[in-house]
Scaffold this active site. Structure first.
Site, PDB file in Angstrom:
ATOM      1  CG  HIS A 367      -2.044  -0.942   1.144  1.00 12.28           C
ATOM      2  ND1 HIS A 367      -3.246  -0.684   0.520  1.00 12.28           N
ATOM      3  CD2 HIS A 367      -2.151  -2.203   1.612  1.00 12.28           C
ATOM      4  CE1 HIS A 367      -4.039  -1.727   0.632  1.00 12.28           C
ATOM      5  NE2 HIS A 367      -3.390  -2.673   1.288  1.00 12.28           N
ATOM      6  CE  LYS A 558      -5.898  14.295   0.088  1.00 12.84           C
ATOM      7  NZ  LYS A 558      -6.071  13.083  -0.692  1.00 12.84           N
ATOM      8  NE  ARG A 559      -3.531  10.373   9.928  1.00 15.34           N
ATOM      9  CZ  ARG A 559      -3.318   9.435  10.849  1.00 15.34           C
ATOM     10  NH1 ARG A 559      -4.174   8.453  11.020  1.00 15.34           N
ATOM     11  NH2 ARG A 559      -2.243   9.493  11.617  1.00 15.34           N
ATOM     12  CE  LYS A 564      -2.040  11.066   3.015  1.00 14.12           C
ATOM     13  NZ  LYS A 564      -2.749  10.226   2.041  1.00 14.12           N
ATOM     14  CB  THR A 666      -9.890   5.401  -1.311  1.00 14.73           C
ATOM     15  OG1 THR A 666      -9.358   5.717  -0.018  1.00 14.73           O
ATOM     16  CG2 THR A 666      -9.286   4.098  -1.790  1.00 14.73           C
ATOM     17  CE  LYS A 670     -13.702   6.586   0.565  1.00 13.49           C
ATOM     18  NZ  LYS A 670     -12.783   6.572   1.703  1.00 13.49           N
TER      19      LYS A 670
HETATM   20  C1  GLS Z   1      -2.318   3.790   1.901  1.00 13.16           C
HETATM   21  C2  GLS Z   1      -1.932   4.750   0.792  1.00 13.16           C
HETATM   22  O1  GLS Z   1      -1.205   5.806   1.313  1.00 13.16           O
HETATM   23  C3  GLS Z   1      -3.136   5.253  -0.025  1.00 13.16           C
HETATM   24  O2  GLS Z   1      -2.688   5.957  -1.149  1.00 13.16           O
HETATM   25  C4  GLS Z   1      -4.002   4.083  -0.485  1.00 13.16           C
HETATM   26  O3  GLS Z   1      -5.153   4.557  -1.139  1.00 13.16           O
HETATM   27  C5  GLS Z   1      -4.396   3.248   0.724  1.00 13.16           C
HETATM   28  C6  GLS Z   1      -5.218   2.034   0.343  1.00 13.16           C
HETATM   29  O4  GLS Z   1      -4.558   1.270  -0.609  1.00 13.16           O
HETATM   30  O5  GLS Z   1      -3.232   2.786   1.407  1.00 13.16           O
HETATM   31  N1  GLS Z   1      -1.160   3.152   2.446  1.00 13.16           N
HETATM   32  C7  GLS Z   1      -1.058   3.353   3.777  1.00 13.16           C
HETATM   33  O6  GLS Z   1      -0.189   2.892   4.502  1.00 13.16           O
HETATM   34  N2  GLS Z   1      -2.043   4.131   4.189  1.00 13.16           N
HETATM   35  C8  GLS Z   1      -2.851   4.420   3.139  1.00 13.16           C
HETATM   36  O7  GLS Z   1      -3.863   5.070   3.191  1.00 13.16           O
END
Ligand code: GLS
Length: 832
Positions: A367, A558-559, A564, A666, A670
């Site tokens: 991920h 988002k975080r 980001k 994601t 949305k």
């Molecule tokens: C993450 C990625 O940073 C995101 O880009 C991704 O959409 C998500 C789900 O695959 O996984 N990896 C991570 O460690 N946290 C995330 O949100």
């Protein structure tokens, strides 16, 4: 059966308004123990949840029984995080009884929306990774796939975020404080999990060398089951979360010594294992407790999986035909060594056979490529905490390197990169390499991310196993993220194309032809405006700031992370603020910048950016010279429930990560599905979003991943030059450095300025600034033309069908798991 009992049985299943109302009143008294006059909102929530749960149980058991009877192949999704959010609205909608429930409550004088508000948000995850797992659970159940989620029942979910003087402060999130009506404790489903101790070698019955793990500390994993309702309510799967329990015999010695307090203390310490979720997103804490959590839930899950398998089988030959185990990132990767241990040490399977079974059973999803997130446990810690696993890892590694040696042909660099052990400095176990090696398939989460996996972190493994890496672009469930969260738009869509899209989101493409229909556009705008009004009210409640409903809602949720680039966004806001002040007679497009997101508690830079956003907001929002044309808000405590209010109300979706760094995203999906236009870099799934919605309906800017790579590699990038050549950027940075936004502490933002200049601007904020501002300008210009904007917004919604997590999950099912839909048999219903 006793007639009264029988009628109550039927009543428990009744889905009509009267039946529901009777259940509510009965549950309130007999289970919650209140009468209607004394009941609080929370009491009613528990009442309704318990009554709804009644309506799930039969079908849940039918589903489980069908899987059992057919000995169906199951998929087990192992994840340290499940960010499920609230369940009541979701359960009602998936069962199709939202209206009946609303009416039943109405007859008691209650409002369903108020009852829903009393449910805590189950925040057993940090961000995208955990939310993806929750969307996948919904999709597996909706697609009738025999799928189980396995994870940890954290007592404390992700911390609650508050702002105090603009700074993030963390508070514990006690979501279980008042009980959880959705879960079923299973005190009889208990597995021992060991830590520490040592390994003893011995000769087995045929004189072969064998090993046993002795003198270990033991913890018990106890199961809690939550039903996962698929759309239509036909399939109801299980999310099984483990909670740590001290063993009963655990400290006999202490009791005998009379050291009662010490024993109890020890019990509390043991049970800390499942107490709290680590609050880092995409970074790894490296802490022993974390390793123990990972092993704890993985071991319990594997024991449970083997137990289920052995109900039908007497050897392990067909385990891969009956179980697919998906590793959600490397967090459960220790499962590969654990399955080897269970098969070899406990069940007497030979090593080679066990290895074939293991590899055929596991698959792994990566991920993130961020180096700080690639888990690597110190060998010394691993040897101490999981001594037998360390041995097994050495053995796997030796066999693998031996095999690869011939192909590496003296290229020692290659061998050391392939090794499961990082020998540089403090030796570490590379969990990504273990996960890769122990899996038959390895996937990335967007097309770009998968390509980058092949080129970077897994380049050597890819050369070794060219068939193994594949792509599975993420998706989102249309049930929660459109049908449930955006009722005005959902109703409009259904009025035109029927409700088939809820189950099959590809049908939403039929809306594309409505983009030129003026009446439809008007109604689409009206739905958006309704959502914006709801968000404006939420913003006012949460922050005290009044925003204009007709302003452009520009959303970055988002975080908080440097990659980001919330910083890029707030710098553009400052530049826009300056322009507005310089040109007061221009008729500006009113803009509301909406931020939300948590920072990891120890991530100082991210927390400083939060403070900066709050400081800038304070100045801008109180400056009468901008005539309310610009408002900035940072909403506290972003979570699934807040996202359900924000996503439907956005006009512009900020997806502005440094290209190559966001694996997928994601939230981008949305927002676009809910009719926001994306402003973004060619990163993660943005690339595919552009392909689907069309180049004309998205604002793409900035360096590409390749350009980022080249620029960094060339070493020739000098942010100071960029700043000097861009007066509006320079002015924004000067304002920050002279304390315009922090008169009480003018040097507060020194670390940020430092990172952008002498620090080399690793995230290329300055490099993308000018292009970003142009893209923002294009968005504002377009927003003046509401007809054109709406046309593009409709095309976004219409073209996002492919991003359903149903599509993603069916790709996993057919291309990785070989798991097929199983229609549950519901004998109980035909009987009554
Ligand atoms: C993450 C990625 O940073 C995101 O880009 C991704 O959409 C998500 C789900 O695959 O996984 N990896 C991570 O460690 N946290 C995330 O949100």
């Amino acid at each position: 059966m006793d007639a009264r009992y029988k009628s109550r049985e039927i009543e428990r299943r009744s889905l009509d308004v009267d039946g529901l109302k009777r259940s509510f009143l009965e549950w309130l008294v007999y289970s919650v123990g209140k009468d209607a006059r004394a009941a609080t909102r929370r009491d009613w929530f528990h009442t309704v949840a318990l009554a709804v749960r009644d309506r799930l149980v039969d079908r849940w058991m039918d589903t489980t029984r069908t899987y059992y009877q057919q000995d169906a192949k199951r998929v087990y999704y192992l994840s340290l995080e499940f960010l499920i959010g609230r369940l009541l609205t979701n359960s009602l909608a998936n069962l199709g009884i939202t209206d009946q429930c609303r009416q039943a409550l109405d007859r008691i004088g209650l409002n369903l929306d108020d009852v829903v508000e009393a449910e805590p948000d189950a925040a057993l995850g940090n961000g995208g990774l955990g939310r993806l797992a929750a969307c996948f659970l919904d999709s597996m159940a909706s697609e009738a796939l025999p799928g189980y989620g396995y994870g940890i029942r954290y007592e404390f979910g992700l911390f609650e975020q508050r702002f105090e003087h603009g700074w993030q402060v963390e508070y514990p999130e006690q979501w279980l404080q008042f009980g959880n009506p959705w879960e079923f404790p299973r005190p009889e489903v208990l597995y021992p999990v060991q830590f520490y101790g040592r390994v003893e070698e011995f000769r087995d019955s045929v004189g072969e060398r064998a090993y046993r793990w002795v003198d270990a500390e033991r913890v018990l994993a106890m199961a809690y089951d939550t039903p996962v309702v698929g759309y239509g309510g036909d399939t109801i799967n299980t999310l099984r979360l483990w909670s740590a329990r001290a063993t009963r015999d655990f400290n006999f010695g202490h009791f005998n010594d009379g050291a009662y307090m010490k024993a109890v203390e020890q019990k509390v310490l043991t049970e800390n294992l499942s107490r709290v979720l680590y609050p880092n997103d995409a970074t790894e804490g490296g802490k022993e407790l974390r390793l123990k959590q990972e092993y704890f839930f993985t071991s319990a899950s594997l024991q449970d999986i083997l137990r289920r398998y052995l109900q039908h089988h007497s050897n392990f030959d067909s385990l891969p035909d009956k179980a697919a185990i998906q590793l959600n990132d490397t967090h459960p990767a220790i499962g590969i060594a654990e399955l080897m241990r269970l098969l070899v040490d406990q069940h007497g399977v030979t090593w080679d056979k066990a290895w074939d079974i293991t590899r055929a059973t596991f698959s792994y999803t990566n991920h993130t490529l961020l180096p700080e997130a690639l888990e690597a446990w110190p060998v010394r810690m691993m040897e101490r905490v999981l001594p037998r696993h360390m041995q097994i890892i050495y053995e796997i590694n030796a066999k693998f390197l031996n095999r690869s040696k011939a192909r590496a042909a003296g290229d020692n660099g290659r061998l050391s990169r392939l090794s499961l052990i990082d020998e540089r400095g403090d030796r570490r176990v590379r969990m990504g390499n273990l996960a890769f090696l122990g899996s038959h398939k390895v996937n990335g989460v967007s097309a770009l991310h998968t390509e980058l996996m092949k080129q970077t972190v897994f380049a050597d493994f890819h050369a070794e196993f060219p068939e193994r890496i594949n792509n599975k672009t993420n998706g989102i469930t249309p049930r929660r993220w459109l049908h449930q969260a955006n009722q005005p738009l959902a109703a409009l869509i259904t009025s035109r194309i029927g409700n088939g899209w809820i189950k099959d989101l590809s049908q939403i493409s039929a809306l594309a032809e409505k983009a030129d229909d003026l009446v439809f556009r008007e109604e689409f705008r009206r739905a958006k405006r309704k959502n914006k009004k709801r968000l404006a009210a939420y913003i006012a409640r949460q922050t005290g700031v009044d925003v204009q409903v007709d302003s452009l809602f520009d959303v970055q949720v988002k975080r908080m992370h440097e990659y980001k680039r919330q910083l890029l966004n707030i710098l553009q806001a400052i530049a826009l603020y300056n322009e507005m002040r310089d040109n007061p007679t221009v008729s500006w497009v009113p803009v509301t910048k909406i931020f939300a997101g948590k920072a990891a508690p120890s991530y100082h830079m991210a927390k400083l950016i939060i403070k900066l956003i709050n400081d800038v907001a304070k100045v801008v929002n109180h400056d009468p010279s901008v005539h309310d044309n610009l408002k900035i808000v940072l909403l506290p405590n972003y979570n699934v429930t807040a996202a359900e209010i924000i996503m439907p109300a956005a006009d512009l979706s900020e997806q502005i990560s440094t290209a190559g760094m966001e694996a997928s995203g994601t939230g981008n999906m949305k927002l676009a599905l809910n009719g926001a236009l994306t402003i973004g870099t060619l990163d993660g799934a943005n690339v595919e979003i552009r392909e689907h919605v069309g180049d004309d309906n998205i604002f793409i800017f900035g360096l590409t991943a390749e350009e980022v790579n080249d620029l960094r590699a060339s070493g020739g990038f000098n942010p100071r030059d960029v700043i000097a050549s861009n007066p509006s950027l320079k002015r924004a940075l000067d304002m920050i450095s002279t304390g315009v936004f922090s008169p009480d502490d003018p040097h507060r933002y020194h670390p940020i300025l430092q990172a952008l200049t002498d620090g080399g601007d690793h995230f290329l904020v300055t490099a993308d600034f000018s292009d970003y501002c142009q893209a923002q300008q294009a968005a504002m210009d377009l927003y003046r033309d509401q007809e054109e904007w709406t046309r593009k917004a409709i095309l976004n919604t219409a073209n996002m069908g492919w991003f359903s997590s149903d599509r993603t999950i069916m790709e996993y099912a057919t291309e990785i798991w070989d798991v097929h839909p199983v229609k549950p048999e519901h004998p109980a219903e035909t009987e009554t």
